[in-house]
Scaffold this motif. Structure first.
Motif, PDB file in Angstrom:
ATOM      1  N   HIS A  74       0.705  -2.032   0.058  1.00 29.01           N
ATOM      2  CA  HIS A  74       0.160  -0.078   0.083  1.00 29.01           C
ATOM      3  C   HIS A  74       0.736   0.975  -0.267  1.00 29.01           C
ATOM      4  O   HIS A  74       1.765   1.127   0.353  1.00 29.01           O
ATOM      5  CB  HIS A  74      -0.802  -0.133   0.971  1.00 29.01           C
ATOM      6  N   LEU A  75       1.018   1.711  -1.331  1.00 31.02           N
ATOM      7  CA  LEU A  75       1.568   3.663  -0.922  1.00 31.02           C
ATOM      8  C   LEU A  75       2.648   4.250   0.001  1.00 31.02           C
ATOM      9  O   LEU A  75       2.572   4.331   0.313  1.00 31.02           O
ATOM     10  CB  LEU A  75       1.319   4.338  -2.342  1.00 31.02           C
ATOM     11  N   GLY A  76       0.556   4.659   0.486  1.00 34.28           N
ATOM     12  CA  GLY A  76       0.933   5.073   1.956  1.00 34.28           C
ATOM     13  C   GLY A  76       1.549   4.045   2.850  1.00 34.28           C
ATOM     14  O   GLY A  76       2.175   5.143   3.707  1.00 34.28           O
ATOM     15  N   ALA A  77       2.110   3.432   3.054  1.00 34.19           N
ATOM     16  CA  ALA A  77       2.786   2.313   4.079  1.00 34.19           C
ATOM     17  C   ALA A  77       4.621   2.581   3.614  1.00 34.19           C
ATOM     18  O   ALA A  77       4.764   2.708   4.812  1.00 34.19           O
ATOM     19  CB  ALA A  77       2.634   1.383   4.027  1.00 34.19           C
ATOM     20  N   VAL A  78       4.456   3.864   2.504  1.00 34.94           N
ATOM     21  CA  VAL A  78       5.395   3.509   2.185  1.00 34.94           C
ATOM     22  C   VAL A  78       6.268   4.706   3.004  1.00 34.94           C
ATOM     23  O   VAL A  78       5.903   5.881   2.517  1.00 34.94           O
ATOM     24  CB  VAL A  78       5.338   3.979   0.512  1.00 34.94           C
ATOM     25  N   ASP A  79       7.411   4.744   3.954  1.00 36.35           N
ATOM     26  CA  ASP A  79       7.810   5.613   4.441  1.00 36.35           C
ATOM     27  C   ASP A  79       9.031   5.603   4.378  1.00 36.35           C
ATOM     28  O   ASP A  79       9.813   5.127   5.406  1.00 36.35           O
ATOM     29  CB  ASP A  79       7.247   6.434   5.543  1.00 36.35           C
ATOM     30  N   THR A  80      10.118   5.845   3.375  1.00 36.43           N
ATOM     31  CA  THR A  80      12.065   6.053   3.939  1.00 36.43           C
ATOM     32  C   THR A  80      12.490   7.329   4.349  1.00 36.43           C
ATOM     33  O   THR A  80      13.372   7.367   4.597  1.00 36.43           O
ATOM     34  CB  THR A  80      12.446   5.904   1.947  1.00 36.43           C
ATOM     35  N   GLY A  81      11.593   8.002   4.573  1.00 33.99           N
ATOM     36  CA  GLY A  81      11.824   9.374   5.127  1.00 33.99           C
ATOM     37  C   GLY A  81      12.548  10.747   4.581  1.00 33.99           C
ATOM     38  O   GLY A  81      12.793  11.732   4.222  1.00 33.99           O
ATOM     39  N   ASP A  86      10.524   7.507  -0.994  1.00 33.48           N
ATOM     40  CA  ASP A  86       9.484   6.976  -0.807  1.00 33.48           C
ATOM     41  C   ASP A  86       8.628   6.733  -1.952  1.00 33.48           C
ATOM     42  O   ASP A  86       8.549   5.966  -2.669  1.00 33.48           O
ATOM     43  CB  ASP A  86       8.442   8.128  -0.745  1.00 33.48           C
ATOM     44  N   PHE A  87       9.197   7.789  -3.641  1.00 33.09           N
ATOM     45  CA  PHE A  87       8.610   7.068  -4.965  1.00 33.09           C
ATOM     46  C   PHE A  87       9.152   6.120  -5.497  1.00 33.09           C
ATOM     47  O   PHE A  87       8.364   5.345  -6.426  1.00 33.09           O
ATOM     48  CB  PHE A  87       8.426   8.687  -5.959  1.00 33.09           C
ATOM     49  N   HIS A  88      10.852   6.437  -5.405  1.00 34.59           N
ATOM     50  CA  HIS A  88      11.692   5.248  -5.875  1.00 34.59           C
ATOM     51  C   HIS A  88      10.743   3.668  -5.260  1.00 34.59           C
ATOM     52  O   HIS A  88      10.756   2.497  -6.062  1.00 34.59           O
ATOM     53  CB  HIS A  88      12.756   5.064  -5.203  1.00 34.59           C
ATOM     54  N   ALA A  89      10.606   3.896  -3.797  1.00 35.45           N
ATOM     55  CA  ALA A  89       9.666   2.568  -3.635  1.00 35.45           C
ATOM     56  C   ALA A  89       8.370   2.205  -3.817  1.00 35.45           C
ATOM     57  O   ALA A  89       7.973   1.240  -4.701  1.00 35.45           O
ATOM     58  CB  ALA A  89      10.264   2.725  -2.058  1.00 35.45           C
ATOM     59  N   MET A  90       7.658   3.182  -4.454  1.00 37.10           N
ATOM     60  CA  MET A  90       6.299   2.747  -5.099  1.00 37.10           C
ATOM     61  C   MET A  90       6.438   2.203  -6.639  1.00 37.10           C
ATOM     62  O   MET A  90       6.269   1.507  -6.492  1.00 37.10           O
ATOM     63  CB  MET A  90       5.961   4.265  -4.827  1.00 37.10           C
ATOM     64  N   VAL A  91       7.477   2.847  -7.040  1.00 39.06           N
ATOM     65  CA  VAL A  91       8.238   2.534  -8.147  1.00 39.06           C
ATOM     66  C   VAL A  91       8.500   1.427  -8.838  1.00 39.06           C
ATOM     67  O   VAL A  91       9.003   0.590 -10.029  1.00 39.06           O
ATOM     68  CB  VAL A  91       8.362   3.371  -8.607  1.00 39.06           C
ATOM     69  N   THR A  92       9.016   0.708  -7.607  1.00 35.79           N
ATOM     70  CA  THR A  92       9.640  -0.410  -7.757  1.00 35.79           C
ATOM     71  C   THR A  92       9.494  -1.660  -6.699  1.00 35.79           C
ATOM     72  O   THR A  92       9.384  -2.968  -6.797  1.00 35.79           O
ATOM     73  CB  THR A  92      11.086  -0.311  -6.974  1.00 35.79           C
ATOM     74  N   GLN A 179      11.418  -0.982 -13.765  1.00 32.88           N
ATOM     75  CA  GLN A 179      11.719  -0.316 -12.703  1.00 32.88           C
ATOM     76  C   GLN A 179      12.520   0.821 -13.283  1.00 32.88           C
ATOM     77  O   GLN A 179      12.671   1.701 -12.719  1.00 32.88           O
ATOM     78  CB  GLN A 179      12.244  -1.519 -11.362  1.00 32.88           C
ATOM     79  N   ALA A 180      13.716   0.595 -13.450  1.00 27.22           N
ATOM     80  CA  ALA A 180      14.387   1.414 -14.348  1.00 27.22           C
ATOM     81  C   ALA A 180      14.082   2.834 -15.034  1.00 27.22           C
ATOM     82  O   ALA A 180      14.264   3.805 -14.407  1.00 27.22           O
ATOM     83  CB  ALA A 180      15.624   0.860 -15.051  1.00 27.22           C
ATOM     84  N   PHE A 181      12.755   2.684 -15.806  1.00 28.13           N
ATOM     85  CA  PHE A 181      12.489   3.765 -16.749  1.00 28.13           C
ATOM     86  C   PHE A 181      11.280   4.583 -15.678  1.00 28.13           C
ATOM     87  O   PHE A 181      11.871   5.972 -15.558  1.00 28.13           O
ATOM     88  CB  PHE A 181      11.435   3.482 -17.526  1.00 28.13           C
ATOM     89  N   LEU A 182      11.174   3.410 -14.506  1.00 30.87           N
ATOM     90  CA  LEU A 182       9.725   4.735 -13.792  1.00 30.87           C
ATOM     91  C   LEU A 182      10.617   4.831 -12.547  1.00 30.87           C
ATOM     92  O   LEU A 182      10.281   6.489 -12.216  1.00 30.87           O
ATOM     93  CB  LEU A 182       8.622   3.436 -13.561  1.00 30.87           C
ATOM     94  N   THR A 183      11.748   4.854 -12.351  1.00 28.73           N
ATOM     95  CA  THR A 183      12.696   5.147 -11.428  1.00 28.73           C
ATOM     96  C   THR A 183      13.063   6.737 -12.216  1.00 28.73           C
ATOM     97  O   THR A 183      13.941   7.957 -10.894  1.00 28.73           O
ATOM     98  CB  THR A 183      13.665   5.002 -10.796  1.00 28.73           C
ATOM     99  N   SER A 184      13.714   6.763 -13.547  1.00 30.00           N
ATOM    100  CA  SER A 184      14.536   7.762 -14.000  1.00 30.00           C
ATOM    101  C   SER A 184      13.497   8.663 -14.026  1.00 30.00           C
ATOM    102  O   SER A 184      13.343  10.213 -14.516  1.00 30.00           O
ATOM    103  CB  SER A 184      15.325   7.485 -15.050  1.00 30.00           C
ATOM    104  N   TYR A 185      12.207   8.762 -14.198  1.00 28.54           N
ATOM    105  CA  TYR A 185      10.907   8.845 -14.713  1.00 28.54           C
ATOM    106  C   TYR A 185      10.956   9.716 -13.379  1.00 28.54           C
ATOM    107  O   TYR A 185      10.655  11.058 -13.866  1.00 28.54           O
ATOM    108  CB  TYR A 185       9.600   8.606 -15.309  1.00 28.54           C
ATOM    109  N   VAL A 186      10.485   9.451 -12.378  1.00 31.19           N
ATOM    110  CA  VAL A 186      10.122  10.053 -10.944  1.00 31.19           C
ATOM    111  C   VAL A 186      11.375  11.297 -11.423  1.00 31.19           C
ATOM    112  O   VAL A 186      11.187  12.471 -10.708  1.00 31.19           O
ATOM    113  CB  VAL A 186      10.019   9.122 -10.205  1.00 31.19           C
ATOM    114  N   ASP A 187      12.374  10.560 -10.981  1.00 34.25           N
ATOM    115  CA  ASP A 187      13.722  11.673 -10.926  1.00 34.25           C
ATOM    116  C   ASP A 187      14.171  12.835 -12.263  1.00 34.25           C
ATOM    117  O   ASP A 187      13.790  14.341 -11.840  1.00 34.25           O
ATOM    118  CB  ASP A 187      15.091  11.167 -11.108  1.00 34.25           C
ATOM    119  N   ALA A 188      12.982  12.295 -13.249  1.00 35.01           N
ATOM    120  CA  ALA A 188      13.447  13.339 -14.168  1.00 35.01           C
ATOM    121  C   ALA A 188      12.417  14.664 -14.109  1.00 35.01           C
ATOM    122  O   ALA A 188      12.033  15.116 -15.133  1.00 35.01           O
ATOM    123  CB  ALA A 188      13.657  12.829 -15.449  1.00 35.01           C
TER     124      ALA A 188
END
Length: 196
Positions: A74-81, A86-92, A179-188
């Protein structure tokens, strides 16, 4: 979820429910939403059609709940600080193979939603609205940490951006999301819009 829906669904064990949902997703991949019938689900799961209707009310709710059940985190449970973490954890949260299967399934269901208001309503209530609420919790934590300004207009478009990256990958690049595409998309794309 309404009290009637909770009471309606309470007779099936969690293990049996997971088994039914897996069968529904398998059938969806095989025949698509329009050709999926409650008779086929009943036959595949060795259930009675009456039981399926009593528990889920109809095909649209059963399919939406099966899709929701397939979400491993569940996305709301993701809390990396951090918002980036958080976004990387969501997309991976899904491996690339599972992501590719879900992408194909979602494309088929998106087409079916255009002509089926019950499916559209079930997806909105059981998938989209809960995910939006969970993403808002993640964003609120980022606001509270000072990573995102509370008046940033991009906040209202995060779900659009995230879903757009997922969907557009196949349409534009003719490749499944990864995962690689979505993490780079989040960052960019996503983080610069939120943290500008």
């Amino acid at each position: 979820m309404t009290e009637a829906a909770t009471a309606r669904r309470s007779r099936i064990t969690p293990e049996r429910e997971a088994e039914l949902y897996a069968a529904v997703l398998d059938l969806l991949r095989e025949v698509g939403y329009d050709a999926l019938t409650m008779d086929a689900v009943a036959a595949r799961t060795k259930s009675s059609k009456a039981t399926l209707y009593r528990q889920w009310g109809g095909k649209a709710e059963l399919v939406a709940r099966a899709m929701r059940h397939g979400k491993p985190v569940h996305l709301g449970a993701v809390d990396t600080g951090s918002l980036r973490g958080d976004f990387h954890a969501m997309v991976t949260r899904d491996d690339d193979c599972h992501m590719e299967q879900n992408s194909a399934l979602m494309r088929g269901l998106a087409v079916a939603m255009h002509t089926n208001p019950d499916l559209r309503r079930a997806f909105r209530e059981l998938l989209i609205e809960p995910e939006m609420a969970e993403v808002r919790r993640v964003l609120q934590r980022a606001i509270d940490r000072g990573e995102v300004r509370p008046d940033n207009p991009a906040i209202d478009y995060v779900m659009h951006m995230m879903m757009g990256g997922f969907a557009a990958r196949t349409m534009i690049d003719e490749l499944p999301p990864s995962q690689a595409f979505l993490t780079s998309y989040v960052d960019a794309v996503v983080l610069p819009a939120l943290c500008a």
